[in-house]
Scaffold this motif. Structure first.
Motif, PDB file in Angstrom:
ATOM      1  N   GLY A  68     -56.000  35.820 -23.120  1.00  0.00           N
ATOM      2  CA  GLY A  68     -57.203  36.284 -23.494  1.00  0.00           C
ATOM      3  C   GLY A  68     -56.931  36.634 -24.936  1.00  0.00           C
ATOM      4  O   GLY A  68     -55.804  37.229 -25.333  1.00  0.00           O
ATOM      5  N   GLY A  69     -57.925  36.716 -25.899  1.00  0.00           N
ATOM      6  CA  GLY A  69     -57.619  37.296 -26.908  1.00  0.00           C
ATOM      7  C   GLY A  69     -56.782  36.794 -27.940  1.00  0.00           C
ATOM      8  O   GLY A  69     -56.215  37.396 -28.806  1.00  0.00           O
ATOM      9  N   VAL A  70     -56.403  35.468 -28.055  1.00  0.00           N
ATOM     10  CA  VAL A  70     -55.380  34.751 -28.954  1.00  0.00           C
ATOM     11  C   VAL A  70     -56.137  34.213 -30.021  1.00  0.00           C
ATOM     12  O   VAL A  70     -55.371  33.576 -30.763  1.00  0.00           O
ATOM     13  CB  VAL A  70     -54.565  34.165 -27.890  1.00  0.00           C
ATOM     14  CG1 VAL A  70     -53.692  34.636 -26.863  1.00  0.00           C
ATOM     15  CG2 VAL A  70     -55.374  32.900 -27.534  1.00  0.00           C
ATOM     16  N   GLY A  71     -57.292  34.107 -30.131  1.00  0.00           N
ATOM     17  CA  GLY A  71     -57.881  33.340 -31.268  1.00  0.00           C
ATOM     18  C   GLY A  71     -58.548  31.906 -30.959  1.00  0.00           C
ATOM     19  O   GLY A  71     -58.907  31.270 -31.911  1.00  0.00           O
ATOM     20  N   LYS A  72     -59.192  31.860 -29.606  1.00  0.00           N
ATOM     21  CA  LYS A  72     -59.663  30.620 -29.277  1.00  0.00           C
ATOM     22  C   LYS A  72     -61.135  30.477 -29.981  1.00  0.00           C
ATOM     23  O   LYS A  72     -61.183  29.499 -30.757  1.00  0.00           O
ATOM     24  CB  LYS A  72     -59.933  30.374 -27.903  1.00  0.00           C
ATOM     25  CG  LYS A  72     -58.595  30.164 -27.110  1.00  0.00           C
ATOM     26  CD  LYS A  72     -58.969  29.996 -25.431  1.00  0.00           C
ATOM     27  CE  LYS A  72     -59.400  31.354 -24.951  1.00  0.00           C
ATOM     28  NZ  LYS A  72     -58.656  32.484 -25.069  1.00  0.00           N
ATOM     29  N   ASP A  93     -67.389  29.034 -22.911  1.00  0.00           N
ATOM     30  CA  ASP A  93     -67.051  30.267 -22.302  1.00  0.00           C
ATOM     31  C   ASP A  93     -68.322  30.935 -21.936  1.00  0.00           C
ATOM     32  O   ASP A  93     -69.171  31.046 -22.681  1.00  0.00           O
ATOM     33  CB  ASP A  93     -66.306  31.026 -23.244  1.00  0.00           C
ATOM     34  CG  ASP A  93     -65.846  32.276 -22.535  1.00  0.00           C
ATOM     35  OD1 ASP A  93     -64.898  32.998 -23.334  1.00  0.00           O
ATOM     36  OD2 ASP A  93     -66.234  32.784 -21.556  1.00  0.00           O
ATOM     37  N   PRO A 116     -60.723  31.853 -21.225  1.00  0.00           N
ATOM     38  CA  PRO A 116     -59.448  32.613 -20.886  1.00  0.00           C
ATOM     39  C   PRO A 116     -59.239  32.324 -19.466  1.00  0.00           C
ATOM     40  O   PRO A 116     -58.887  33.306 -18.800  1.00  0.00           O
ATOM     41  CB  PRO A 116     -59.348  33.742 -21.448  1.00  0.00           C
ATOM     42  CG  PRO A 116     -60.844  34.285 -21.353  1.00  0.00           C
ATOM     43  CD  PRO A 116     -61.541  32.996 -21.587  1.00  0.00           C
ATOM     44  N   MET A 163     -53.384  35.167 -36.347  1.00  0.00           N
ATOM     45  CA  MET A 163     -53.220  36.936 -36.307  1.00  0.00           C
ATOM     46  C   MET A 163     -51.700  37.207 -36.889  1.00  0.00           C
ATOM     47  O   MET A 163     -51.012  38.097 -36.514  1.00  0.00           O
ATOM     48  CB  MET A 163     -53.347  37.595 -35.119  1.00  0.00           C
ATOM     49  CG  MET A 163     -54.661  37.312 -34.418  1.00  0.00           C
ATOM     50  SD  MET A 163     -55.493  38.216 -33.206  1.00  0.00           S
ATOM     51  CE  MET A 163     -56.083  36.806 -32.263  1.00  0.00           C
ATOM     52  N   ILE A 190     -52.861  31.011 -39.526  1.00  0.00           N
ATOM     53  CA  ILE A 190     -54.042  31.834 -39.534  1.00  0.00           C
ATOM     54  C   ILE A 190     -53.520  33.292 -39.937  1.00  0.00           C
ATOM     55  O   ILE A 190     -53.086  33.857 -38.865  1.00  0.00           O
ATOM     56  CB  ILE A 190     -54.983  31.920 -38.662  1.00  0.00           C
ATOM     57  CG1 ILE A 190     -55.339  30.227 -38.250  1.00  0.00           C
ATOM     58  CG2 ILE A 190     -56.258  32.682 -38.985  1.00  0.00           C
ATOM     59  CD1 ILE A 190     -56.014  29.560 -39.317  1.00  0.00           C
ATOM     60  N   PRO A 191     -53.653  34.197 -40.827  1.00  0.00           N
ATOM     61  CA  PRO A 191     -53.217  35.404 -41.069  1.00  0.00           C
ATOM     62  C   PRO A 191     -54.177  36.150 -40.383  1.00  0.00           C
ATOM     63  O   PRO A 191     -55.300  36.070 -40.344  1.00  0.00           O
ATOM     64  CB  PRO A 191     -53.521  35.689 -42.734  1.00  0.00           C
ATOM     65  CG  PRO A 191     -54.452  34.820 -43.041  1.00  0.00           C
ATOM     66  CD  PRO A 191     -54.438  33.535 -42.129  1.00  0.00           C
ATOM     67  N   ARG A 192     -53.707  37.568 -40.119  1.00  0.00           N
ATOM     68  CA  ARG A 192     -54.328  38.609 -39.538  1.00  0.00           C
ATOM     69  C   ARG A 192     -55.433  38.925 -41.010  1.00  0.00           C
ATOM     70  O   ARG A 192     -54.909  39.336 -42.077  1.00  0.00           O
ATOM     71  CB  ARG A 192     -53.785  39.792 -39.169  1.00  0.00           C
ATOM     72  CG  ARG A 192     -54.540  41.037 -38.754  1.00  0.00           C
ATOM     73  CD  ARG A 192     -53.690  42.085 -37.903  1.00  0.00           C
ATOM     74  NE  ARG A 192     -53.385  41.601 -36.758  1.00  0.00           N
ATOM     75  CZ  ARG A 192     -53.992  41.497 -35.570  1.00  0.00           C
ATOM     76  NH1 ARG A 192     -55.331  41.762 -35.542  1.00  0.00           N
ATOM     77  NH2 ARG A 192     -53.654  40.883 -34.171  1.00  0.00           N
ATOM     78  N   ASN A 193     -56.773  39.124 -40.592  1.00  0.00           N
ATOM     79  CA  ASN A 193     -57.609  39.261 -41.763  1.00  0.00           C
ATOM     80  C   ASN A 193     -58.822  40.001 -41.237  1.00  0.00           C
ATOM     81  O   ASN A 193     -59.453  39.406 -40.404  1.00  0.00           O
ATOM     82  CB  ASN A 193     -57.893  38.069 -42.421  1.00  0.00           C
ATOM     83  CG  ASN A 193     -58.949  38.328 -43.434  1.00  0.00           C
ATOM     84  OD1 ASN A 193     -59.754  37.297 -43.864  1.00  0.00           O
ATOM     85  ND2 ASN A 193     -58.850  39.456 -44.304  1.00  0.00           N
ATOM     86  N   LEU A 201     -62.112  38.044 -40.379  1.00  0.00           N
ATOM     87  CA  LEU A 201     -62.525  37.208 -39.272  1.00  0.00           C
ATOM     88  C   LEU A 201     -63.000  38.001 -38.141  1.00  0.00           C
ATOM     89  O   LEU A 201     -63.663  37.486 -37.195  1.00  0.00           O
ATOM     90  CB  LEU A 201     -61.178  36.555 -38.936  1.00  0.00           C
ATOM     91  CG  LEU A 201     -60.719  35.747 -40.017  1.00  0.00           C
ATOM     92  CD1 LEU A 201     -59.139  34.997 -39.822  1.00  0.00           C
ATOM     93  CD2 LEU A 201     -61.510  34.222 -39.949  1.00  0.00           C
ATOM     94  N   PRO A 223     -68.149  37.763 -36.938  1.00  0.00           N
ATOM     95  CA  PRO A 223     -69.088  37.533 -35.533  1.00  0.00           C
ATOM     96  C   PRO A 223     -70.351  38.580 -35.536  1.00  0.00           C
ATOM     97  O   PRO A 223     -71.108  38.420 -34.963  1.00  0.00           O
ATOM     98  CB  PRO A 223     -67.975  37.586 -34.441  1.00  0.00           C
ATOM     99  CG  PRO A 223     -66.678  37.293 -35.217  1.00  0.00           C
ATOM    100  CD  PRO A 223     -66.820  38.060 -36.429  1.00  0.00           C
TER     101      PRO A 223
END
Ligand code: ATP
Ligand code: ATP
Ligand code: MG
Ligand code: MG
Lengths: 254, 254
Positions: B12-16, B40, B128, B185, B213-216, B219, B223
Motif C-alpha cells: 500500500g501507498g507506493v504510488g500506484k 480499486d 493493494p 517518492m 519520480i521525485p518526492r514532490n 503530487l 488529488p
C-alpha cells in the motif's frame, strides 16, 4: 496485567510498523517491560528491532497454533526492557489453516493470555488488511492505536476499520476501545499536512493524540540498521516524537 | 488496438494511483487517446481526475459483470484525450460475486476487449492486494508497471507479485510482460533513497525506468483538487517527471 495495544490500519504504508517499533522502544526506555508482537507476515517489525527472521525455534505462528513460548524463545533486543515475539512468512498460510476453527478469531487472545501477564505493555503490529490476522489483533487488544498518514486520502477506509472493530467488540471483546488516533509523516512546510491534521482533529477531537509524528528521514533509515530510532539517533525529531507519544500514553493510564 | 498497462504492487501507498493518474494524463497531453480504468474500490484514481463517485450510471463494477459501456458513460475529464472508467465501492463485493464463475479472472479482459480498441492506451489502477481484482488486472494487461517506493522495505513482496504474474501468464495471458519498474517518492537529499535506487537498479537492470519520480508535495496536493498534477502545477518537478515517463514509454513502443 499487561495492557495490550494493537497498531491497526488496513491502509498500507501509513506508519503502523514504525509506530509499533518506536512506541514499544520508547516505553522500554522508560523501563516498562514491553513485548512487541509482530502479526504481519512481512515481518517488518521483527527486522526493525534487529531480530533475524530465519531459523527461529518459535514464532507468532506457533503462538496462534497454541504453542506457549518459554521465556528463552521471546527474542531479546538491544533494549533490556524490550522483547519481541517474531513474525514468520508462515503467517501467510495461517489464515487458511485456522479458518475453519470455531476460535479462529481469538487465537492471539488465548495465546497472549498467560504471556501478557509478564509485561507492562504488549504492542501488536497488525498487517495492512482486514483479514483474520487483523481480526485476531482486534479480539486480543485492550485498545487500538490508528496511525493516519497526513495525506489527502488519509481518512478513507477508517469507516471499514471502525465497523470491524465494533463487530469484534460485540462478538468477542467488549473491552476493546480506541486508545487514540496518531497523525504520522506530518510535514510542517506542507499545507496539505496542516489541512489533514485539522480535518482529523475536527472529526475525532480528543481521540487524536496531541503528539504528532513528523516526517523524519531517520525513521526511514533506522530499520535498515535493525534498530529502533532511539538507538540509531536519539536526538532526532522522530525519536523525540515517539518518546513524547510514550509519555502521553503513560500519563493517560496513571 | 490500445496497449493495456496495469499499475500493480500489492504494497500500500507506493504510488500506484499517482502513477496511473499522472502517466495517463501525460499521455493524453501528448494527444494519445487514453482510458484510465480504476480497479480499486477506494476509487482514488477516479477522485484524482475529478470524477464524482456517486450516482454513476455505469462503473467498472458493471464492466466486470459484462455490461459494455456506451461512449457517453465513459467519464470525460478536464483533458480532452483522457476518459475515465470509474470505480465504485460496489467493487468490494464483486470478488465474492464472481468467485465461483469459471471466468472470474478474465472478466476485465473480456470487458476491455472491445473497449481498448477505441484508445491508444488503457491505464489500469490496481488495488493493494493480490486478490481477484488484481488477478483480473494481470490477466487483462499487455504489460505491468511496478512502482517501488524509495524506502527500506521497497522490494519485499515483489517476489509474491512476480510469482502471481508468472502464474497468470501461464494460465491466462501469455503476452503479459513487465513494462518496467518505476522508482517513486525519491528524495535526493536522503541517503536511503539513493541506496534503494542503486539496489533496485543492480537487481533489475534495464527493466528499471530511467525516469525517477521525485518526492514532490504537489503530487500529494493535486488529488485534493480533483486534478492530475499537469493541470494543477505544470511546472513542478512531479509534473516534469511524469511527462518524462510518458516520453520514455512512448519511445519504447515506436
Ligand atoms: N515519520 C516518518 N518519517 C519518514 N519515514 C517514515 C515515517 N514513518 C514511516 N516512515 C517510512 O515509511 C514507510 C512506511 O511506514 P511503515 O512501514 O511504518 O508503515 P506500515 O503502515 O507498517 O506499512 P505496511 O502497511 O506495509 O505494513 C517505511 O519505509 C517507514 O520507514
Ligand atoms: N512522488 C510523490 N511525492 C509526494 N507525494 C506522493 C508522491 N507519490 C505519491 N504521493 C502521495 O503518497 C500517497 C500514496 O500514493 P498513492 O495513493 O499513489 O499510492 P498507492 O500505491 O496507490 O496506494 P494504495 O495502495 O493505498 O492504493 C498519496 O497521498 C499520494 O498523493
Ligand atoms: Mg507494517
Ligand atoms: Mg491507489
Amino acid at each position: 496485567m499487561g495492557r495490550i495495544i494493537a497498531i491497526t490500519n488496513q491502509k498500507g504504508g501509513v506508519g503502523k510498523t514504525t509506530t509499533a517499533v518506536n512506541l514499544a522502544a520508547s516505553l522500554a526506555v522508560a523501563e516498562k517491560k514491553v513485548l512487541l508482537v509482530d502479526m504481519d507476515p512481512q515481518g517488518n517489525a521483527t527486522q526493525s528491532v534487529g531480530v533475524e527472521r530465519n531459523g527461529l525455534p518459535w514464532t507468532v505462528y506457533d503462538l496462534l497454533l497454541g504453542v506457549e513460548p518459554t521465556d528463552d524463545v521471546l527474542k531479546p533486543t538491544a533494549l533490556d526492557f524490550l522483547r519481541c515475539a517474531p513474525s514468520t512468512r508462515d503467517l501467510v498460510g495461517v489464515e487458511v489453516e485456522i479458518v475453519s476453527e470455531a476460535d479462529r478469531a481469538t487465537r492471539l487472545r488465548s495465546g497472549l493470555g498467560p504471556l501478557a501477564a509478564r509485561f507492562d505493555f504488549v504492542i501488536v503490529d497488525a498487517p495492512p488488511s482486514l483479514g483474520l490476522l487483523t481480526l485476531n489483533c482486534l479480539a486480543a487488544a485492550d485498545a487500538i492505536i490508528i496511525p493516519l498518514q497526513c495525506e489527502y486520502f488519509a481518512m478513507e477506509g477508517l469507516g471499514a476499520l471502525t465497523s470491524t472493530a465494533d463487530l469484534v467488540k460485540k462478538s468477542y471483546n467488549p473491552r476493546l476501545e480506541t486508545e487514540g488516533i496518531l497523525l504520522t509523516m506530518f510535514d510542517p512546510r506542507n499545507n496539505l499536512s496542516h489541512q489533514v491534521a485539522k480535518e482529523v482533529r475536527d472529526f475525532f477531537g480528543s481521540k487524536v493524540f496531541r503528539t504528532i509524528i513528523p516526517r523524519n528521514v531517520r525513521l526511514g533509515e533506522a530499520p535498515s540498521f535493525g534498530k529502533p530510532v532511539i538507538l540509531y539517533d536519539a536526538a532526532c525529531p522522530g525519536a523525540h516524537a515517539y518518546l513524547a507519544l510514550a509519555k502521553e500514553l503513560l500519563a493517560r493510564h496513571r
